[in-house]
Design an enzyme around this catalytic site. Sequence first.
Site, PDB file in Angstrom:
ATOM      1  N   TRP A 149      -3.736   1.143 -13.588  1.00  0.00           N
ATOM      2  CA  TRP A 149      -5.129   1.472 -13.076  1.00  0.00           C
ATOM      3  C   TRP A 149      -5.112   3.045 -12.579  1.00  0.00           C
ATOM      4  O   TRP A 149      -5.788   3.202 -11.992  1.00  0.00           O
ATOM      5  CB  TRP A 149      -5.311   0.563 -11.935  1.00  0.00           C
ATOM      6  CG  TRP A 149      -4.395   0.736 -10.844  1.00  0.00           C
ATOM      7  CD1 TRP A 149      -3.298   1.185 -10.581  1.00  0.00           C
ATOM      8  CD2 TRP A 149      -5.056   0.726  -9.246  1.00  0.00           C
ATOM      9  NE1 TRP A 149      -2.863   1.489  -9.277  1.00  0.00           N
ATOM     10  CE2 TRP A 149      -3.930   1.195  -8.391  1.00  0.00           C
ATOM     11  CE3 TRP A 149      -6.322   0.148  -8.989  1.00  0.00           C
ATOM     12  CZ2 TRP A 149      -4.092   1.131  -7.120  1.00  0.00           C
ATOM     13  CZ3 TRP A 149      -6.257   0.389  -7.404  1.00  0.00           C
ATOM     14  CH2 TRP A 149      -5.292   0.688  -6.442  1.00  0.00           C
ATOM     15  N   ASP A 150      -4.114   3.889 -12.646  1.00  0.00           N
ATOM     16  CA  ASP A 150      -4.082   4.945 -12.075  1.00  0.00           C
ATOM     17  C   ASP A 150      -5.246   6.086 -12.651  1.00  0.00           C
ATOM     18  O   ASP A 150      -5.517   7.118 -11.801  1.00  0.00           O
ATOM     19  CB  ASP A 150      -2.610   5.873 -12.340  1.00  0.00           C
ATOM     20  CG  ASP A 150      -1.540   5.041 -11.912  1.00  0.00           C
ATOM     21  OD1 ASP A 150      -1.542   3.828 -12.075  1.00  0.00           O
ATOM     22  OD2 ASP A 150      -0.669   5.644 -11.273  1.00  0.00           O
ATOM     23  N   GLU A 288       2.000  -4.048  -3.897  1.00  0.00           N
ATOM     24  CA  GLU A 288       2.882  -4.805  -5.051  1.00  0.00           C
ATOM     25  C   GLU A 288       4.168  -5.539  -4.218  1.00  0.00           C
ATOM     26  O   GLU A 288       4.926  -6.177  -4.909  1.00  0.00           O
ATOM     27  CB  GLU A 288       3.443  -3.968  -6.129  1.00  0.00           C
ATOM     28  CG  GLU A 288       2.415  -3.182  -6.748  1.00  0.00           C
ATOM     29  CD  GLU A 288       2.798  -2.329  -7.906  1.00  0.00           C
ATOM     30  OE1 GLU A 288       3.804  -1.565  -7.496  1.00  0.00           O
ATOM     31  OE2 GLU A 288       2.250  -2.212  -9.010  1.00  0.00           O
ATOM     32  N   LYS A 409       3.226  -2.192   0.506  1.00  0.00           N
ATOM     33  CA  LYS A 409       3.508  -0.830  -0.041  1.00  0.00           C
ATOM     34  C   LYS A 409       2.533   0.355  -0.042  1.00  0.00           C
ATOM     35  O   LYS A 409       2.944   1.515  -0.009  1.00  0.00           O
ATOM     36  CB  LYS A 409       4.038  -1.369  -1.531  1.00  0.00           C
ATOM     37  CG  LYS A 409       4.190   0.020  -2.320  1.00  0.00           C
ATOM     38  CD  LYS A 409       4.558  -0.536  -3.823  1.00  0.00           C
ATOM     39  CE  LYS A 409       5.157   0.152  -4.890  1.00  0.00           C
ATOM     40  NZ  LYS A 409       5.208   0.081  -6.175  1.00  0.00           N
ATOM     41  N   GLN A 410       1.364  -0.072  -0.443  1.00  0.00           N
ATOM     42  CA  GLN A 410       0.384   1.021  -0.430  1.00  0.00           C
ATOM     43  C   GLN A 410      -1.006   0.288  -0.040  1.00  0.00           C
ATOM     44  O   GLN A 410      -1.439  -1.001   0.143  1.00  0.00           O
ATOM     45  CB  GLN A 410       0.158   1.288  -1.887  1.00  0.00           C
ATOM     46  CG  GLN A 410      -0.139   0.300  -2.835  1.00  0.00           C
ATOM     47  CD  GLN A 410       0.178   0.659  -4.354  1.00  0.00           C
ATOM     48  OE1 GLN A 410       1.067   0.403  -4.713  1.00  0.00           O
ATOM     49  NE2 GLN A 410      -0.639   1.320  -5.035  1.00  0.00           N
TER      50      GLN A 410
HETATM   51  O1  IFM Z   1      -0.297   1.967 -10.711  1.00  0.00           O
HETATM   52  C1  IFM Z   1       0.780   2.231  -9.824  1.00  0.00           C
HETATM   53  C2  IFM Z   1       0.887   1.114  -8.803  1.00  0.00           C
HETATM   54  O2  IFM Z   1      -0.312   1.053  -8.005  1.00  0.00           O
HETATM   55  C3  IFM Z   1       2.005   1.433  -7.917  1.00  0.00           C
HETATM   56  N1  IFM Z   1       3.262   1.479  -8.733  1.00  0.00           N
HETATM   57  C4  IFM Z   1       3.351   2.398  -9.967  1.00  0.00           C
HETATM   58  C5  IFM Z   1       2.049   2.402 -10.708  1.00  0.00           C
HETATM   59  C6  IFM Z   1       2.020   3.445 -11.681  1.00  0.00           C
HETATM   60  O3  IFM Z   1       1.794   4.584 -11.244  1.00  0.00           O
END
Ligand code: IFM
Length: 589
Positions: A149-150, A288, A409-410
């Site tokens: 999704w980046d 994640e 994580k984020q």
């Molecule tokens: O898309 C990301 C995800 O949000 C976090 N882990 C790595 C992926 C690829 O960059």
Amino acid sequence: HVKICMNAVSRFFSNGEQLRPQRHVTTEPGLVTEVFTMELEEGQSYTYEKTMGLFTSAAWDSDTPEQQAREAVNGVARFERLLESHKSVWTEYWNQADFVIEGDRFAQKAVRLHAYHLLATANPQSTFVDWGLPARGLHGEAYRGHIFWDELFISPFYNLHFPEVTRNHLMYRYRRLEEARKIADHEHFTGALYPWQSAEDGGRDSQTLHYNPNSGKWDPDLTYLQRHINIAVAYNIWEYFYTTADDEFIDNYGLEMLLEIARFWASIAQLEEQDGRYHIRNVVGPDEFHTQYPKTEDGGLDDNAYTNIMTAWLLHKTVATYKHRPETVHQDMHTRLRFEDSELELWEDIVSRMYVPIREDGLIEQFSGWMDLYELNWKEYGRKYGNIRRLDRILKAEGISPNHYKAIKQADVLQCFYMLSPGQVSNILGLMGYETGEPQQLLQTNYEYYTARTSHGSTLSYVVHSSISNYLSTHRQNKWSWFLAALKSDMYDTQGGTTMEGIHCGVMAGTIEILFKGFAGINLYKDKIELNPQLPPSWRKLSFKMTHRGTTLVVVILPDKIYANRLIDGREEPMACTEDGSCYTISLR
Ligand code: IFM
């Protein structure tokens, strides 16, 4: 099954004359060796040039790759000439996409490093290739080149400078719409379901095992349940359309994808009797570390707030976009997709009754059941391990699942505020029937709660946190520290060993977006372009070009003044800038 043909010509020169050494070629499986023999004179200088033609049999490339690879180097110009054309293309890219920062050597270098790596990965020359944007660029083998999704973080950079690049990556999705339909069907949903990770054919390429270097074990990986990639694809379509007004794209490709994605969300969202609201179950949000409930076998969580809020946004925008398109387009959609207007009614109903786990004090729970998890002792883990960004691996190596803890994580809930302003998040929640009070307060409550529980195991998290800090006067100073963390991430490989496997395109483009929105303070979502610059004290100047709906502006921001010129046929014409306190507005009309 893709044939790759490389044809090399090697040439030797001395004093401008081409030399003809003896050549001997040997071929064995996986290796072609060419040996040249000639007598050299002492004190004489020689030049060796090797030029390569490379074509593949991929559908977008060539039917006759051998022949084309041969023809490409047949009579090819000398290195200096090729270098000149290469340089002139790069000069054009820099001319368009450079951000000049005066007064901060480090930020300037890092931002240029980021722009360089982005442009080396995707640029107008790469738009003839049918490909998606891999999270780690073309620099290494991390994630096997997969597409996630980046683009959500990357496309804004291209929308500003080279929108044709975004369009090409959206076409990667369009060309794989049929595959996405098959995936939705296979999982008993309607519409189209893009997989979390994909590669050439658009099928499901997500990993199901994750190697943990802390324990040396392979653990099950349920992150493929990140259905929210289907929000990102739709968001990127909408953003591209908004910034370019490319009607041809929306009518022929974009709208079809939006409708099919909306159908998927409308089929996964289920109306439940107990509260008369729609729920989305068994998904994983951007965080994640949480992929299932503690002590359960099955993957997925219920009512991930990010997914539900953004699904409501997506359905709302899709309905509005559809209604704004001409009747001929509606007819086309009826024929192509058997699209019924009654579907719009269902989507509006879902928006008005979507469930979000939100408390009275405005705290949005990341998913249903979040509050039942344990608090983590962050200080103790910090003391014990130092770098705890990949807390998931640390915990798993200790035999504990991160699913048990309020440790993320984020950005997840906060991701909504990266994509939408606090006012828009509050509006969407309002459409869903939730009264949230003052939008800034809504953000502040969630910001304070979640930043204290985030490890930033993904560099994308720095970008989100830096951007949204900008909305909060009480936390604005954090914008800078997150920005610096993002700037340093690949330059210093701060994730500890990941950069050598490939740079992180998301964080690289994200830092440029922070410059644009956070430091230049540009808001494109009003009738006029608004600029509310906030330069760090040491910055003497920030300048850049930007293109919005076909108009290119040259923007120069000084500590006490801004200038904006419109670029017409290479000439700069001053634009009228209205000033109101620290906010400037430019009308493009
Ligand atoms: O898309 C990301 C995800 O949000 C976090 N882990 C790595 C992926 C690829 O960059």
